[in-house]
Scaffold this active site. Structure first.
Site, PDB file in Angstrom:
ATOM      1  CE  LYS A 256       1.199  -2.549   3.138  1.00  0.00           C
ATOM      2  NZ  LYS A 256       1.053  -3.121   1.768  1.00  0.00           N
TER       3      LYS A 256
ATOM      4  CB  SER B 278      -3.110  -1.567   8.225  1.00  0.00           C
ATOM      5  OG  SER B 278      -3.935  -2.333   7.369  1.00  0.00           O
TER       6      SER B 278
ATOM      7  CG  ASP C  14      -1.209  -4.952   5.159  1.00  0.00           C
ATOM      8  OD1 ASP C  14      -0.597  -6.025   5.062  1.00  0.00           O
ATOM      9  OD2 ASP C  14      -1.610  -4.294   4.171  1.00  0.00           O
TER      10      ASP C  14
END
Length: 325
Positions: free
Chosen positions: A18, A113, A146
């Site tokens: 991300k 994550s 996350d």
């Protein structure tokens, strides 16, 4: 109690890294954490996880990035994700996990994550526990801020510690060039540096730099309890407008990361001079992300940065969250 795996041949799950296209950090709270406001975008740099039935819990880690510092015991979120699902569902077997990493380790892109999210999906399918999406998200939130977003993917706003997620409408495709860095940055260390910089600025009476303010784009003071994502970020995402989004990219952790890794300033400067619409440190760093106007511009920027000796990758977003392959 679940006693037998559903998929004896194993399962494979892919989960994305991300970028935080906007990240605002509130003041240090009494519990030692910070409230944050984040606009997340999942991008096309993925972690792959294979899960095979076993009598115990085992983890192997490979990848195209340096994985030498990645633990393979219960310090690893992936292994903890498997254990927490087994405990929650009463599953009495185990799993052999193999994680193939492509998201930089300790790079501010949520690779650990993503691994944990992929393991939750993989073990749920492997064991036939069928806990459902809402329960997986609750378990994910116990593992880290996350992890729920790595399950969700796409584009989302995260509040609280980043785990109170709301999907955000994003149209079109955003083109990014990310620059990987030798060595990682510890997220707790970056937050400590942010607190140090803010404390020093408050004592000096000069709270004007990006290291200490929450965000000049919101017009709110650091004393406000709940940071928010700037409306312009959401409008730009909704419109699919890279130029508009470039004007709102912001990361409160950036100055702290640059304080610990001053060499990253040179990367940001080169990207700015080489045609990027805007650049920022991703999350707690040290990965740097540049937003490009279109695919052609992104590929040109990748070539320029690579020629300068950096490890530069082209990625795009948004992409889906953790999914069975």
């Amino acid at each position: 109690m679940v006693t037998a795996p559903l998929r004896s041949d194993g399962v494979r799950v892919r989960a994305p890294g991300k970028l935080n296209v906007f990240f605002e950090v509130g003041p240090l709270l009494d519990d030692g954490y910070h409230a944050v406001a984040s606009a997340y975008q999942a991008v096309s740099l993925f972690e792959d996880v294979w899960a095979v039935a076993a009598d115990d819990f085992r983890l192997d880690v490979t990848g195209s990035v340096d994985v030498s510092a990645v633990p393979v015991d219960d310090r690893n979120l992936a292994l903890r994700a498997a254990r927490i699902l087994a405990q929650h569902t009463g599953f009495d077997g185990g799993v052999h996990l193999t994680v193939d990493k492509h998201v930089p380790v300790a790079g501010g892109m949520g690779g650990g994550s993503a691994d944990a999210a992929a393991v939750l999906v993989a073990c749920d399918a492997l064991w036939g526990t069928e806990v459902g999406s809402a329960e997986l998200h609750r378990l994910a939130a116990r593992l880290g801020a996350d992890v729920p977003f790595a399950l969700m993917g796409g584009t989302a706003v995260g509040l609280g510690r980043g785990d109170r997620l709301s999907p955000a409408l994003a149209t079109g495709r955003f083109e990014w060039v990310i620059v990987l860095s030798n060595g990682g940055l510890s997220t707790p260390a970056v937050y400590r540096e942010l607190d140090r910089l803010r404390s020093g600025a408050a004592m000096s009476g000069h709270p004007s730099t990006g290291a200490i303010r929450l965000s000049g784009r919101t017009g709110r003071s650091q004393d406000d309890a709940d940071p928010l994502v700037a409306p312009g970020v959401l409008h730009a995402l909704r419109a699919g407008d890279a130029h508009a989004l470039a004007g709102h990219l912001h990361n409160d952790l950036q100055e702290a990361a640059l304080s610990l890794r001053p060499d990253l300033r040179g990367v940001l400067d080169l990207g700015d001079r080489s045609g990027a619409l805007a650049g920022l440190v991703s999350g707690s760093g040290p990965t740097v992300a540049f937003l490009s106007e279109d695919l052609e511009s992104a590929l040109e920027l990748q070539v320029t940065l690579s020629a300068a000796g950096y490890t530069a990758l082209h990625v795009h977003g948004p992409v889906p969250g953790a999914r069975l392959i």
